[in-house]
Motif scaffolding. Structure first.
Motif, short mmCIF file in Angstrom:
data_model
loop_
_atom_site.label_atom_id
_atom_site.label_comp_id
_atom_site.label_asym_id
_atom_site.label_seq_id
_atom_site.Cartn_x
_atom_site.Cartn_y
_atom_site.Cartn_z
N ALA A 342 -21.98 -3.62 -55.08
CA ALA A 342 -21.31 -2.63 -54.23
C ALA A 342 -22.19 -1.40 -54.02
O ALA A 342 -22.28 -0.85 -52.92
CB ALA A 342 -19.98 -2.23 -54.85
N GLN A 343 -22.87 -0.97 -55.07
CA GLN A 343 -23.77 0.18 -54.96
C GLN A 343 -24.92 -0.14 -54.00
O GLN A 343 -25.30 0.70 -53.17
CB GLN A 343 -24.33 0.54 -56.34
CG GLN A 343 -25.23 1.77 -56.33
CD GLN A 343 -25.66 2.17 -57.74
OE1 GLN A 343 -24.95 1.93 -58.71
NE2 GLN A 343 -26.83 2.77 -57.84
N ASN A 344 -25.44 -1.35 -54.09
CA ASN A 344 -26.53 -1.76 -53.18
C ASN A 344 -26.08 -1.78 -51.73
O ASN A 344 -26.89 -1.55 -50.82
CB ASN A 344 -27.05 -3.14 -53.58
CG ASN A 344 -27.75 -3.14 -54.93
OD1 ASN A 344 -28.10 -2.10 -55.46
ND2 ASN A 344 -27.92 -4.33 -55.50
N LEU A 345 -24.81 -2.06 -51.51
CA LEU A 345 -24.28 -2.10 -50.14
C LEU A 345 -24.07 -0.71 -49.56
O LEU A 345 -23.89 -0.56 -48.35
CB LEU A 345 -22.95 -2.87 -50.11
CG LEU A 345 -23.05 -4.39 -50.31
CD1 LEU A 345 -21.67 -4.99 -50.46
CD2 LEU A 345 -23.79 -5.04 -49.13
N GLY A 346 -24.05 0.31 -50.44
CA GLY A 346 -23.92 1.67 -49.94
C GLY A 346 -22.64 2.37 -50.33
O GLY A 346 -22.38 3.49 -49.84
N PHE A 347 -21.80 1.77 -51.19
CA PHE A 347 -20.61 2.48 -51.65
C PHE A 347 -21.03 3.68 -52.50
O PHE A 347 -21.95 3.58 -53.32
CB PHE A 347 -19.72 1.54 -52.48
CG PHE A 347 -18.90 0.59 -51.67
CD1 PHE A 347 -17.61 0.92 -51.29
CD2 PHE A 347 -19.42 -0.63 -51.27
CE1 PHE A 347 -16.85 0.04 -50.53
CE2 PHE A 347 -18.68 -1.51 -50.51
CZ PHE A 347 -17.39 -1.17 -50.13
#
Length: 357
Positions: A342-347
């Motif tokens: 999720a962090q990698n996706l930009g959250f």
């Protein structure tokens, strides 16, 4: 009608434009029934459809896709209302103040520079073979306006559906949508290999049913009147109860109990769809999950615990026998990689109550 060529429009697709172009046409026909559609209207419909997977659910469309800055512009200028009875995002976009409307129109013009022509290029494959890109648009316009091989022809800043194609699109709306979404999901799978629930992340989220989660946590609260929120330390009661998704719902796209904890409403609102600081909050999160699981185990509420069986891939009896350190380790093994994805996706990540929002 060259229906066989229509089936080839998504062959070797390297960006998402064609999917959203066809969906915009189908939406326009569904809403108006008018065979004439302005490029501006279609491009705004494309944007309204693409915002949810791209910005709300934060899926990746690949490095060659240029939708992202336009979706970010929308998020910067609109607090999108996603309530079930809220106006459609298209209506919210069209209600922007004039200066933002002009800027948005400038951005969406880029969407229609190529896609209306590239979309129907397979219908004129032999004529376009070997042509350099700058010449393809003119050839496609001339060919589409001189025959009915393509679904539409061009009239200024509009496309106009040919009668036979119009009837075909209207009669087969559901099939064409399914065809488009099937190809879109395949495209997204390539760009989001670690993301689950892609089919739930293509459109505006629907009305969710948290009945089971409410029953689970209200039952626990009746026996734990002094329960405190893991983020704020505030007392959680049935009157101020809100159900927080530890990993944001807009990432997991489900309401499984192992990811839900009780918080006061104001705290849940502050956290929004941020990722929590794992170093600070995982320990109390895991302890609360462990305690609630065993509370309902002792009550014989096994039907409420199926989500844990699915998560741990073990039967409930085996999970019940786990000591806390094992339960915690198993839960961490499931949570940590998802949080990193999720962090990698930009959250937004690293949420700590009282330090942001």
């Amino acid at each position: 009608m060259n229906v066989a060529a229509l089936s080839a429009v998504f062959a070797d697709t390297t960006n998402s434009y064609k999917f959203y172009w066809l969906l915009a046409i189908l939406d326009c026909l569904r809403d108006t029934g008018n065979p004439r559609m302005s490029m501006r209207d279609l491009s705004m419909r494309m944007l309204a459809n693409v915002w949810y997977p791209l910005d709300y659910f934060k899926l990746s469309f690949g490095s060659r896709d240029s939708f992202k800055p336009i979706a970010v512009f929308v998020s910067q200028h609109i607090v999108v209302d996603n309530a079930p009875n809220a106006p459609a995002l298209l209506s919210q976009l069209l209600s922007l103040p004039p200066p933002q409307q002009l800027e948005l129109e400038h951005l969406v013009k880029k969407l229609i520079k190529w896609v209306p022509y590239r979309f129907i290029r397979p219908m004129f494959a032999s004529e376009a073979r070997g042509l350099h890109d700058p010449k393809v648009n003119a050839l496609v316009i001339a060919a589409a306006n001189a025959s009915t091989r393509a679904p539409y022809w061009f009239d200024g800043d509009s496309i106009v559906m040919h009668d036979a194609w119009l009837q075909y699109f209207q009669q087969h709306q559901a099939i064409l949508r399914g065809f488009t979404y099937w190809h879109l999901v395949r495209f997204l799978q390539k760009n989001n290999p670690n993301v689950t629930g892609l089919t739930e992340k293509l459109e505006k989220p629907g009305l969710r049913d948290l009945t089971v989660a409410n029953r689970f946590w209200k039952g626990y609260l009746t026996a734990h009147a002094e329960l405190t929120c893991i983020y704020s330390g505030q007392i959680v009661t049935t009157s101020n109860l809100s159900l927080d998704h530890f990993l944001p719902w807009s990432f997991v796209a489900h309401d499984q109990l192992w990811n839900i904890i009780p918080t006061p409403k104001s705290v849940n609102s502050a956290k929004s769809n941020c990722l929590p600081c794992l170093d600070r909050y995982f320990e109390p999160f895991a302890q609360l999950q462990f305690d609630a699981f065993h509370f309902h185990t002792d009550k014989g509420h096994n039907k409420l615990l199926e989500d844990y069986h699915l998560l741990f891939a073990q039967d409930l009896a085996a999970i019940q026998q786990m000591p806390y350190p094992t339960f915690r380790a198993e839960l961490h093994q499931q949570i940590a990689p998802r949080l990193q994805t999720a962090q990698n996706l930009g959250f937004a990540h690293g949420f700590e109550y009282g330090t942001r929002g």
